[in-house]
Design a protein around this motif. Sequence first.
Motif, PDB file in Angstrom:
ATOM      1  N   UNK A   1      11.330 -36.885  85.976  1.00 40.00           N
ATOM      2  CA  UNK A   1      11.617 -37.619  84.731  1.00 40.00           C
ATOM      3  C   UNK A   1      10.605 -37.428  84.122  1.00 40.00           C
ATOM      4  N   UNK A   2      10.224 -36.977  83.074  1.00 38.09           N
ATOM      5  CA  UNK A   2       9.666 -36.639  82.092  1.00 38.09           C
ATOM      6  C   UNK A   2       9.598 -38.477  81.072  1.00 38.09           C
ATOM      7  N   UNK A   3       8.723 -39.737  81.233  1.00 41.29           N
ATOM      8  CA  UNK A   3       8.670 -40.949  80.369  1.00 41.29           C
ATOM      9  C   UNK A   3       7.506 -41.624  80.338  1.00 41.29           C
ATOM     10  N   UNK A   4       7.217 -41.786  79.537  1.00 41.94           N
ATOM     11  CA  UNK A   4       5.800 -42.064  78.824  1.00 41.94           C
ATOM     12  C   UNK A   4       5.282 -42.678  78.983  1.00 41.94           C
ATOM     13  N   UNK A   5       4.214 -43.524  79.647  1.00 43.50           N
ATOM     14  CA  UNK A   5       4.318 -45.129  80.558  1.00 43.50           C
ATOM     15  C   UNK A   5       3.721 -45.902  79.021  1.00 43.50           C
ATOM     16  N   UNK A   6       3.451 -45.358  77.998  1.00 45.13           N
ATOM     17  CA  UNK A   6       2.925 -45.890  76.601  1.00 45.13           C
ATOM     18  C   UNK A   6       3.863 -45.800  75.915  1.00 45.13           C
ATOM     19  N   UNK A   7       4.059 -46.638  74.977  1.00 45.30           N
ATOM     20  CA  UNK A   7       4.619 -46.601  73.454  1.00 45.30           C
ATOM     21  C   UNK A   7       4.111 -46.690  71.867  1.00 45.30           C
ATOM     22  N   UNK A   8       4.973 -45.905  71.507  1.00 46.73           N
ATOM     23  CA  UNK A   8       4.002 -45.001  70.682  1.00 46.73           C
ATOM     24  C   UNK A   8       3.499 -46.781  69.817  1.00 46.73           C
ATOM     25  N   UNK A   9       3.736 -46.821  68.247  1.00 47.81           N
ATOM     26  CA  UNK A   9       2.901 -47.247  67.602  1.00 47.81           C
ATOM     27  C   UNK A   9       4.558 -48.481  66.862  1.00 47.81           C
ATOM     28  N   UNK A  10       5.273 -47.352  66.617  1.00 43.28           N
ATOM     29  CA  UNK A  10       6.285 -47.492  66.158  1.00 43.28           C
ATOM     30  C   UNK A  10       6.984 -48.242  66.614  1.00 43.28           C
ATOM     31  N   UNK A  11       7.340 -48.099  68.117  1.00 44.02           N
ATOM     32  CA  UNK A  11       8.092 -48.636  68.762  1.00 44.02           C
ATOM     33  C   UNK A  11       7.993 -49.339  69.217  1.00 44.02           C
ATOM     34  N   UNK A  12       6.156 -49.946  69.421  1.00 45.13           N
ATOM     35  CA  UNK A  12       6.336 -51.495  69.012  1.00 45.13           C
ATOM     36  C   UNK A  12       6.559 -52.250  68.132  1.00 45.13           C
ATOM     37  N   UNK A  13       6.629 -52.176  66.674  1.00 48.31           N
ATOM     38  CA  UNK A  13       7.260 -52.396  65.321  1.00 48.31           C
ATOM     39  C   UNK A  13       7.980 -53.084  65.865  1.00 48.31           C
ATOM     40  N   UNK A  14       8.861 -52.122  66.005  1.00 48.02           N
ATOM     41  CA  UNK A  14      10.490 -52.399  65.795  1.00 48.02           C
ATOM     42  C   UNK A  14      10.499 -53.453  67.100  1.00 48.02           C
ATOM     43  N   UNK A  15       9.947 -53.244  68.637  1.00 45.84           N
ATOM     44  CA  UNK A  15      10.140 -54.236  68.878  1.00 45.84           C
ATOM     45  C   UNK A  15       9.628 -55.685  68.850  1.00 45.84           C
ATOM     46  N   UNK A  16       8.785 -55.533  67.769  1.00 40.56           N
ATOM     47  CA  UNK A  16       7.722 -56.709  67.566  1.00 40.56           C
ATOM     48  C   UNK A  16       9.482 -57.189  65.991  1.00 40.56           C
ATOM     49  N   UNK A  17       9.439 -56.395  65.283  1.00 38.17           N
ATOM     50  CA  UNK A  17      10.555 -56.495  64.802  1.00 38.17           C
ATOM     51  C   UNK A  17      12.131 -56.968  65.155  1.00 38.17           C
ATOM     52  N   UNK A  18      11.979 -56.682  66.434  1.00 40.98           N
ATOM     53  CA  UNK A  18      13.541 -57.624  67.099  1.00 40.98           C
ATOM     54  C   UNK A  18      13.407 -58.878  67.584  1.00 40.98           C
ATOM     55  N   UNK A  19      11.890 -58.733  67.653  1.00 39.00           N
ATOM     56  CA  UNK A  19      11.689 -60.647  68.598  1.00 39.00           C
ATOM     57  C   UNK A  19      12.054 -61.040  67.250  1.00 39.00           C
ATOM     58  N   UNK A  20      11.218 -60.789  66.071  1.00 42.50           N
ATOM     59  CA  UNK A  20      11.457 -61.565  64.639  1.00 42.50           C
ATOM     60  C   UNK A  20      12.517 -61.826  63.887  1.00 42.50           C
ATOM     61  N   UNK A  21      13.630 -60.633  64.119  1.00 39.37           N
ATOM     62  CA  UNK A  21      14.596 -61.422  63.771  1.00 39.37           C
ATOM     63  C   UNK A  21      15.331 -62.303  64.564  1.00 39.37           C
TER      64      UNK A  21
END
Length: 72
Positions: A1-21
């Motif tokens: 599998x070729x899974x990047x170990x780091x999240x992109x900035x947009x992915x981090x924002x989406x996670x933060x958005x979910x937490x805030x909601x």
Amino acid sequence: MNVPSEMSFDEMLRVKLGVLRREHRDLDEAIYALEQNGRPDILTIRRLKKQKLSLKDQIATIEDRLIPDIIA
């Protein structure tokens, strides 16, 4: 599998958005429960509503960053 170990900035924002909601929804439920109480604590409700409004502003800021501007 070729899974990047780091999240992109947009992915981090989406996670933060979910937490805030989720926090916003939890505050909404807490406020509702306090208001249904026989003698609601107005000061606590006011504080929670202020916190909820702050979360709403943070959510709007993140959504603005994630949704590109469309020129009509």
